[in-house]
Enzyme design. Sequence first.
Site, PDB file in Angstrom:
ATOM      1  N   GLY A  40      11.140  69.105 -21.400  1.00 27.68           N
ATOM      2  CA  GLY A  40      11.205  67.386 -22.646  1.00 27.68           C
ATOM      3  C   GLY A  40       9.529  67.184 -23.381  1.00 27.68           C
ATOM      4  O   GLY A  40       8.722  67.434 -22.025  1.00 27.68           O
ATOM      5  N   GLY A  42       7.815  65.103 -23.541  1.00 25.69           N
ATOM      6  CA  GLY A  42       6.359  63.881 -22.682  1.00 25.69           C
ATOM      7  C   GLY A  42       5.917  65.326 -21.854  1.00 25.69           C
ATOM      8  O   GLY A  42       5.034  64.688 -22.072  1.00 25.69           O
ATOM      9  N   ASN A  44       6.519  67.894 -21.135  1.00 18.42           N
ATOM     10  CA  ASN A  44       5.799  68.682 -21.434  1.00 18.42           C
ATOM     11  C   ASN A  44       4.125  69.096 -22.183  1.00 18.42           C
ATOM     12  O   ASN A  44       3.467  69.712 -21.494  1.00 18.42           O
ATOM     13  CB  ASN A  44       6.734  69.728 -23.064  1.00 18.42           C
ATOM     14  N   GLY A 222       3.002  75.967 -38.470  1.00 18.79           N
ATOM     15  CA  GLY A 222       3.539  76.841 -38.026  1.00 18.79           C
ATOM     16  C   GLY A 222       2.008  78.192 -38.436  1.00 18.79           C
ATOM     17  O   GLY A 222       0.968  77.941 -37.965  1.00 18.79           O
ATOM     18  N   GLY A 225      -1.477  77.396 -39.262  1.00 14.40           N
ATOM     19  CA  GLY A 225      -2.282  77.313 -38.614  1.00 14.40           C
ATOM     20  C   GLY A 225      -1.953  75.262 -38.675  1.00 14.40           C
ATOM     21  O   GLY A 225      -1.008  74.781 -38.717  1.00 14.40           O
ATOM     22  N   ILE A 248       9.904  78.021 -28.131  1.00 10.82           N
ATOM     23  CA  ILE A 248      10.984  76.351 -27.085  1.00 10.82           C
ATOM     24  C   ILE A 248       8.901  75.858 -26.257  1.00 10.82           C
ATOM     25  O   ILE A 248       8.570  76.729 -26.305  1.00 10.82           O
ATOM     26  CB  ILE A 248      11.957  76.675 -26.836  1.00 10.82           C
ATOM     27  N   GLY A 251       4.534  73.644 -29.750  1.00 11.61           N
ATOM     28  CA  GLY A 251       3.940  72.144 -30.402  1.00 11.61           C
ATOM     29  C   GLY A 251       4.038  71.791 -29.069  1.00 11.61           C
ATOM     30  O   GLY A 251       2.408  71.035 -29.098  1.00 11.61           O
ATOM     31  N   ASP A 252       4.827  71.284 -28.394  1.00  8.02           N
ATOM     32  CA  ASP A 252       4.296  70.582 -27.078  1.00  8.02           C
ATOM     33  C   ASP A 252       2.998  70.832 -26.437  1.00  8.02           C
ATOM     34  O   ASP A 252       1.622  70.226 -26.102  1.00  8.02           O
ATOM     35  CB  ASP A 252       5.222  70.561 -26.417  1.00  8.02           C
ATOM     36  N   GLY A 287      10.459  80.275 -22.524  1.00 12.03           N
ATOM     37  CA  GLY A 287      10.503  79.026 -21.614  1.00 12.03           C
ATOM     38  C   GLY A 287       8.950  77.722 -22.350  1.00 12.03           C
ATOM     39  O   GLY A 287       8.288  78.407 -23.075  1.00 12.03           O
TER      40      GLY A 287
HETATM   41  O1  RIB Z   1       9.554  70.491 -27.471  1.00 11.33           O
HETATM   42  C1  RIB Z   1      11.185  71.094 -26.744  1.00 11.33           C
HETATM   43  C2  RIB Z   1      11.419  70.339 -25.785  1.00 11.33           C
HETATM   44  O2  RIB Z   1      12.131  69.717 -27.076  1.00 11.33           O
HETATM   45  C3  RIB Z   1      11.939  71.245 -25.305  1.00 11.33           C
HETATM   46  O3  RIB Z   1      11.640  71.358 -23.077  1.00 11.33           O
HETATM   47  C4  RIB Z   1      12.999  69.994 -24.552  1.00 11.33           C
HETATM   48  O4  RIB Z   1      13.820  69.449 -23.415  1.00 11.33           O
HETATM   49  C5  RIB Z   1      13.428  69.407 -26.070  1.00 11.33           C
HETATM   50  O5  RIB Z   1      13.150  68.249 -25.192  1.00 11.33           O
END
Ligand code: RIB
Length: 316
Positions: A40, A42, A44, A222, A225, A248, A251-252, A287
């Site tokens: 998720g 937020g 993350n 990407g 930069g 995945i 970005g968070d 992950g």
């Molecule tokens: O930005 C990645 C996130 O997007 C993942 O953790 C997934 O849960 C989605 O919400």
Amino acid sequence: MTHDITVIGSNMMELSTDIDRMPKLGETVAAPDFHMAFGGKGANQAYAASQLGSNVAMISKVGSDMLGREYLKHFKESGIDVAGVSVGKKSNGVAPCFIQGNMNSIIIVQGANSELTPDVLEDYRDIIKNSKLIVLQQEISLETDYRAIEMAHEYGVPVMLNPAPANDHIDIQHVAMCEFYSPNETELGRLTKMPIDTIDQIKAAAHKLVDLGVKNVIVTIGSRGALWVSKDHEELIPSYKVDAVDSIGAGDSFVGAFSHYYTQGEDISTALKHANAYAAVTVTRAGSQTSYPTAKELPALQRKLGIDVTDELVGA
Ligand code: RIB
């Protein structure tokens, strides 16, 4: 109690299935592997900042089911302040992810995240007021984001809005109230309705938002930069070249890491450089949250990847 960072946003349980191919409509196929992980956007971002040593609070809704209980426990074990986390009536948000090679497709089921309505924030005024930075994304309702921006504005607390996933209906007046707005180039193009094919076009689109009132636009582009544009400054902070295995949640991790370094006192340029270096490590590991190292683990991992962060890292 004061916090370095308060993240107001989503938490999702990632249900990740490795697939050989997607089934056609009405078809059943066997898949080689499955695993569940905390995700998720937020959560993350909060987790990344907390891993780096920031004092982080989360305002979020977990579900009333087993997944919600697991997520609440995970927040606590991660050292994230859960005074702003409440249990909703619905089941926890989930993100079924289908991973084929290095590509992934994700479905978002908001679940209890949809119960994080603007009114809920009223219970947490003190948390918002006593934060150095509020971090928002768009995996909860835009109305909740708007109320958060208004409340933070009232108390003079800066806001970083990461407009992911993209939503074409965002109110630009609220965007203009943010200290930091951090889209990728596609999200920037959709908001400004301007071309974003070249760096000059991206700069022009970012300046449009600065002219409207956003103090700092940080465009993640990407492998090229992050481009930082403010009223009197333009700077492209290059990313680090690594062999990516899984992007995945990268970005968070960038948003969480930038929030950490910035609230620890780094100037924007240095904080962006360190956030790029952090995100580079996360894409070499599998992950989202499982790929976010702690401040203690970071220097060795960066050395191994040949990432040279010459400025001293805050919290390392
Ligand atoms: O930005 C990645 C996130 O997007 C993942 O953790 C997934 O849960 C989605 O919400």
